[in-house]
Design a protein around this motif. Structure first.
Motif, PDB file in Angstrom:
ATOM      1  N   UNK A   1       0.838  -1.200   0.000  1.00 18.72           N
ATOM      2  CA  UNK A   1       0.000   0.000   0.000  1.00 18.72           C
ATOM      3  C   UNK A   1       0.876   1.253   0.000  1.00 18.72           C
ATOM      4  N   UNK A   2       1.915   1.268   0.820  1.00 20.10           N
ATOM      5  CA  UNK A   2       2.815   2.426   0.860  1.00 20.10           C
ATOM      6  C   UNK A   2       3.487   2.649  -0.494  1.00 20.10           C
ATOM      7  N   UNK A   3       3.884   1.587  -1.139  1.00 19.16           N
ATOM      8  CA  UNK A   3       4.523   1.689  -2.453  1.00 19.16           C
ATOM      9  C   UNK A   3       3.528   2.211  -3.492  1.00 19.16           C
ATOM     10  N   UNK A   4       2.288   1.737  -3.441  1.00 15.95           N
ATOM     11  CA  UNK A   4       1.265   2.220  -4.367  1.00 15.95           C
ATOM     12  C   UNK A   4       0.988   3.702  -4.144  1.00 15.95           C
ATOM     13  N   UNK A   5       1.028   4.138  -2.896  1.00 18.15           N
ATOM     14  CA  UNK A   5       0.852   5.562  -2.603  1.00 18.15           C
ATOM     15  C   UNK A   5       2.031   6.364  -3.155  1.00 18.15           C
ATOM     16  N   UNK A   6       3.232   5.843  -2.963  1.00 15.20           N
ATOM     17  CA  UNK A   6       4.437   6.510  -3.475  1.00 15.20           C
ATOM     18  C   UNK A   6       4.360   6.692  -4.986  1.00 15.20           C
ATOM     19  N   UNK A   7       3.878   5.684  -5.663  1.00 14.14           N
ATOM     20  CA  UNK A   7       3.791   5.719  -7.122  1.00 14.14           C
ATOM     21  C   UNK A   7       2.605   6.544  -7.610  1.00 14.14           C
ATOM     22  N   UNK A   8       1.758   6.977  -6.693  1.00 11.30           N
ATOM     23  CA  UNK A   8       0.609   7.786  -7.060  1.00 11.30           C
ATOM     24  C   UNK A   8      -0.563   6.977  -7.580  1.00 11.30           C
ATOM     25  N   UNK A   9      -0.537   5.681  -7.360  1.00 12.95           N
ATOM     26  CA  UNK A   9      -1.615   4.823  -7.823  1.00 12.95           C
ATOM     27  C   UNK A   9      -2.756   4.734  -6.811  1.00 12.95           C
ATOM     28  N   UNK A  10      -2.495   5.142  -5.572  1.00 19.47           N
ATOM     29  CA  UNK A  10      -3.520   5.226  -4.534  1.00 19.47           C
ATOM     30  C   UNK A  10      -3.582   6.658  -4.045  1.00 19.47           C
ATOM     31  N   UNK A  11      -4.781   7.091  -3.665  1.00 18.64           N
ATOM     32  CA  UNK A  11      -4.940   8.449  -3.157  1.00 18.64           C
ATOM     33  C   UNK A  11      -4.057   8.671  -1.936  1.00 18.64           C
ATOM     34  N   UNK A  12      -3.555   9.881  -1.815  1.00 17.31           N
ATOM     35  CA  UNK A  12      -2.721  10.238  -0.672  1.00 17.31           C
ATOM     36  C   UNK A  12      -3.550  10.449   0.583  1.00 17.31           C
ATOM     37  N   UNK A  13      -4.873  10.540   0.448  1.00 21.81           N
ATOM     38  CA  UNK A  13      -5.713  10.789   1.624  1.00 21.81           C
ATOM     39  C   UNK A  13      -6.040   9.518   2.401  1.00 21.81           C
TER      40      UNK A  13
ATOM     41  N   UNK B   1      -6.398   0.575   6.966  1.00 21.72           N
ATOM     42  CA  UNK B   1      -6.360   1.875   6.316  1.00 21.72           C
ATOM     43  C   UNK B   1      -7.777   2.415   6.267  1.00 21.72           C
ATOM     44  N   UNK B   2      -7.870   3.738   6.218  1.00 20.62           N
ATOM     45  CA  UNK B   2      -9.178   4.369   6.191  1.00 20.62           C
ATOM     46  C   UNK B   2      -9.080   5.617   5.312  1.00 20.62           C
ATOM     47  N   UNK B   3     -10.108   5.853   4.516  1.00 23.27           N
ATOM     48  CA  UNK B   3     -10.129   7.076   3.713  1.00 23.27           C
ATOM     49  C   UNK B   3     -10.644   8.229   4.579  1.00 23.27           C
ATOM     50  N   UNK B   4     -10.371   9.438   4.154  1.00 23.36           N
ATOM     51  CA  UNK B   4     -10.855  10.621   4.851  1.00 23.36           C
ATOM     52  C   UNK B   4     -12.389  10.618   4.884  1.00 23.36           C
ATOM     53  N   UNK B   5     -13.001  10.217   3.789  1.00 22.86           N
ATOM     54  CA  UNK B   5     -14.457  10.186   3.714  1.00 22.86           C
ATOM     55  C   UNK B   5     -15.043   9.188   4.702  1.00 22.86           C
ATOM     56  N   UNK B   6     -14.405   8.029   4.812  1.00 22.67           N
ATOM     57  CA  UNK B   6     -14.882   7.019   5.748  1.00 22.67           C
ATOM     58  C   UNK B   6     -14.714   7.502   7.187  1.00 22.67           C
ATOM     59  N   UNK B   7     -13.597   8.150   7.461  1.00 26.69           N
ATOM     60  CA  UNK B   7     -13.371   8.702   8.799  1.00 26.69           C
ATOM     61  C   UNK B   7     -14.451   9.724   9.140  1.00 26.69           C
ATOM     62  N   UNK B   8     -14.746  10.575   8.186  1.00 28.03           N
ATOM     63  CA  UNK B   8     -15.783  11.592   8.417  1.00 28.03           C
ATOM     64  C   UNK B   8     -17.139  10.934   8.698  1.00 28.03           C
TER      65      UNK B   8
END
Length: 179
Positions: free
Chosen positions: A33-45, A55-62
């Protein structure tokens, strides 16, 4: 077309029921997951939970924050962060957005308080007044763990609506009186 669709459905079902031949450890998944984020393939949020296993998205947290506030009506940001398993910083950012978008919520000394909570407080005060005839604002503030000024303002706004038969706040004694 129908035959092709049925074949695709059959293949999909087979894929769902097939046993995985390779299993990834939790550590490998986190690294992936960290590598996918680094490569920009996963949202940084995407937020990493405190446990380190989710892991949790900002929307899910809200959405989780809104659900907790709706359920409890009053909760501190620190308690929210602990119960949701996220860092307090991320929780506070989302709390600010939730409060900004909802006029029924207020932030008081790190606690999110809904208008429904104040309705419950007013009803309790009304019941106490019906029994005792007079109640000290200091006692009420201590009981509900809020400031006396805030509580006075809230209760004055509830006069005649939820706090019935009450028309006097005696400034000298700091008490609400039954009329």
């Amino acid at each position: 077309m129908d035959a092709e669709l049925r074949d695709l459905q059959r293949l999909f079902e087979e894929a769902q029921h097939a046993k995985a031949s390779v299993r990834l450890s939790e550590r490998n998944v986190v690294e992936l997951v960290l590598k996918l984020q680094e490569l920009g393939l996963l949202d940084a949020d995407l937020l990493h939970t405190v446990s380190g296993k989710e892991y949790m998205t900002q929307e899910h947290l809200r959405a989780e924050i809104e659900a907790e506030i709706k359920r409890l009506r009053r909760i501190s940001a620190v308690e929210l962060a602990a119960s949701l398993g996220v860092d307090l910083y991320h929780c506070e950012r989302q709390v600010e957005q939730v409060i900004a978008s909802n006029s029924d919520l207020m932030l008081v000394q790190g606690e999110i308080i809904s208008s429904k909570y104040w309705d419950i407080v007013a009803e309790e005060v009304n019941d106490t007044l019906q029994e005792a005839g007079q109640v000290s604002i200091v006692e009420l503030a201590r009981h509900f763990s809020v400031g006396a000024e805030l509580l006075t303002g809230i209760l004055e706004s509830q006069l005649g609506r939820l706090v019935r038969n009450l028309s006097v706040f005696h400034v000298k004694t700091g008490s609400f009186l039954l009329q």
